[in-house]
Design an enzyme around this catalytic site. Sequence first.
Site, PDB file in Angstrom:
ATOM      1  N   GLU A 167       0.491  -1.241  -0.260  1.00  0.00           N
ATOM      2  CA  GLU A 167       0.110  -0.292   0.179  1.00  0.00           C
ATOM      3  C   GLU A 167       0.691   1.688  -0.067  1.00  0.00           C
ATOM      4  O   GLU A 167       2.320   1.759   0.561  1.00  0.00           O
ATOM      5  CB  GLU A 167      -1.340   0.000   1.352  1.00  0.00           C
ATOM      6  CG  GLU A 167      -1.781  -0.817   1.165  1.00  0.00           C
ATOM      7  CD  GLU A 167      -2.933  -1.111  -0.034  1.00  0.00           C
ATOM      8  OE1 GLU A 167      -3.018  -0.385  -0.418  1.00  0.00           O
ATOM      9  OE2 GLU A 167      -3.777  -2.345  -0.675  1.00  0.00           O
TER      10      GLU A 167
ATOM     11  N   GLY B 139       0.914 -13.127  -0.372  1.00  0.00           N
ATOM     12  CA  GLY B 139      -0.083 -12.615  -1.524  1.00  0.00           C
ATOM     13  C   GLY B 139       0.698 -13.146  -2.898  1.00  0.00           C
ATOM     14  O   GLY B 139       1.417 -13.739  -2.602  1.00  0.00           O
TER      15      GLY B 139
ATOM     16  N   GLU C 255       0.761 -19.371   0.634  1.00  0.00           N
ATOM     17  CA  GLU C 255      -0.195 -19.795   0.542  1.00  0.00           C
ATOM     18  C   GLU C 255       0.098 -21.587  -0.422  1.00  0.00           C
ATOM     19  O   GLU C 255      -0.835 -20.715  -1.386  1.00  0.00           O
ATOM     20  CB  GLU C 255      -1.973 -19.470   0.772  1.00  0.00           C
ATOM     21  CG  GLU C 255      -1.623 -19.264   1.704  1.00  0.00           C
ATOM     22  CD  GLU C 255      -3.072 -17.986   2.760  1.00  0.00           C
ATOM     23  OE1 GLU C 255      -4.017 -18.098   1.517  1.00  0.00           O
ATOM     24  OE2 GLU C 255      -3.617 -17.384   3.560  1.00  0.00           O
TER      25      GLU C 255
ATOM     26  N   THR D 126      -6.984 -22.394  11.045  1.00  0.00           N
ATOM     27  CA  THR D 126      -8.198 -23.204  11.271  1.00  0.00           C
ATOM     28  C   THR D 126     -10.046 -22.373  11.130  1.00  0.00           C
ATOM     29  O   THR D 126     -10.389 -22.053  12.446  1.00  0.00           O
ATOM     30  CB  THR D 126      -8.395 -23.803  12.221  1.00  0.00           C
ATOM     31  OG1 THR D 126      -7.712 -22.413  13.776  1.00  0.00           O
ATOM     32  CG2 THR D 126      -7.037 -24.782  13.137  1.00  0.00           C
TER      33      THR D 126
ATOM     34  N   ASP E 170     -11.855 -21.202   7.541  1.00  0.00           N
ATOM     35  CA  ASP E 170     -12.438 -21.726   5.669  1.00  0.00           C
ATOM     36  C   ASP E 170     -12.776 -23.110   5.525  1.00  0.00           C
ATOM     37  O   ASP E 170     -12.025 -22.747   4.521  1.00  0.00           O
ATOM     38  CB  ASP E 170     -11.557 -20.466   5.258  1.00  0.00           C
ATOM     39  CG  ASP E 170     -10.933 -19.795   5.195  1.00  0.00           C
ATOM     40  OD1 ASP E 170     -12.487 -18.754   5.397  1.00  0.00           O
ATOM     41  OD2 ASP E 170     -10.095 -18.599   4.677  1.00  0.00           O
TER      42      ASP E 170
ATOM     43  N   TRP F 114      -8.199 -13.821  13.273  1.00  0.00           N
ATOM     44  CA  TRP F 114      -7.651 -12.897  11.696  1.00  0.00           C
ATOM     45  C   TRP F 114      -9.035 -12.810  11.895  1.00  0.00           C
ATOM     46  O   TRP F 114     -10.380 -13.244  11.871  1.00  0.00           O
ATOM     47  CB  TRP F 114      -7.672 -14.764  10.482  1.00  0.00           C
ATOM     48  CG  TRP F 114      -8.041 -13.737   9.472  1.00  0.00           C
ATOM     49  CD1 TRP F 114      -8.559 -13.159   8.399  1.00  0.00           C
ATOM     50  CD2 TRP F 114      -7.026 -13.173   9.071  1.00  0.00           C
ATOM     51  NE1 TRP F 114      -8.821 -12.536   7.476  1.00  0.00           N
ATOM     52  CE2 TRP F 114      -7.234 -12.429   7.370  1.00  0.00           C
ATOM     53  CE3 TRP F 114      -5.426 -12.438   8.838  1.00  0.00           C
ATOM     54  CZ2 TRP F 114      -6.275 -11.746   6.397  1.00  0.00           C
ATOM     55  CZ3 TRP F 114      -4.478 -12.774   8.240  1.00  0.00           C
ATOM     56  CH2 TRP F 114      -5.194 -11.449   7.012  1.00  0.00           C
TER      57      TRP F 114
END
Length: 453
Positions: A69, A97, A139, A210, A212, A357
């Site tokens: 950003e 990301g 991820e 833990t 989604d 989160w």
Amino acid sequence: MAKLLTVVGVLFALHMASSSKLVCHMTNWAQYRPSNAKFTPENIDPFLCTHIIYSLASINSFNQISAIEWNDEQQYSRLQTLKKVNPELQTLLSVGGTVYGVSPFIAMVSTPESRSAFIKSAIRYLRTHSFDGLNLAWEYPAHNGSPEQDRTRFTLLIQELSKAFENEARENRKTQLLLSASVAANLATIDRAYEVENISSHLDFINVLTFDFHGHWEAATGHNSPLYHSSSDFGSYVHHNINSSVSYWLQLGAPAEKLLLGFPTYGRTFRLAGAANGLGAPSTGAADAGPYTRTAGFWSYYEICEFISSATVEWISEQDVPYATYGSAWVGYDDRRSFSSKVQWLTASGLGGAHVWTLDLDDFTGSFCSTGSYPLINHLRMSMGFGPKPTTTPAPTTTRDPLADFCRGRPDGLYENVSDKGSYFQCFQGITYLHRCQPGLVYWDSCKCCNWP
């Protein structure tokens, strides 16, 4: 002499835990949400969490950490000022990301030279901006275009980072930078992505994602973050829950004291396909996006508060979590009761703590849910056994109040106040704290919570 302290607000808790970490994530895109949902470092309670992870930074084509950003570096500075209020607070920068849909980790881990360039950049960047550590948010290794070899390369990156952090601290006589990672909860992903024992020994803590476990991408309703499996689960879905996921990390050799259980302050939504509206009901995608988060299939806790004011709320007893329905909209989410159940579970499992989160998805202003600021995270903090925050002030007394000695000799925990059903006591290290339920509610010792009479 023990002091009787007074705190206003609805506070719930079950068994106290001895876990030492409450790690809270914040996101740099939450600053763009409208109205009261806009979140900046000034909205953070400096005594709420033990660690704050700033998300998200990236990796450029030169294998250097880079901001995303336009005002990230200004936000870093504003975040670090919280340490002037709470010197024990620690901050980490999360890197991850994608760039054009591809993880920047893939190129960075590919050679020893590119990893070395990243590590030097990371140390310099973290020290320049006064962070206490680095969080790796890939991820996931060996997924989404990442080759199988990245499983081992991720291990090498972690080992090399850990060694470099150790050497830098010794050479410069500074406190060693922390190293953590946010990791998958799906069993098949864990097997393909991680050499669990090899990475665990070099990480200070591990944020297991833990949540989604289910979402609008499926053809039937399912809870975002269930504690256990349900009778409607089948095949591999029987492992889409906290108990299976964390147990598998432990089975593969991760030390319990390094694992942090993930607590979501958001829910996943579905659009019901017909009249059936329970767990496992047919669905046709996501409910409408929330007015503030503006993301299909995803509602913040403060958006859920507004929804459940007119919705039907149900408890999934098999999974210790709630869901709510109104019309064709269905949302599986977490509340204080489900957080309490999860704290009991993490305590019994001997885990090192919790990670949340996120800060910006809880009702951080207290303007939506009418239960004070950060209702979920404050409840989580108290349930985990952290003492009252320094902002708590002594109630004025001119003579010795016999209630001030209530907790002398008692174990830490919650106790009913027989003289006032609308309040209750918290005992912490022999000191008595008086908490008041929200108007209209009374304390029930059977659930260690405030509820309707």
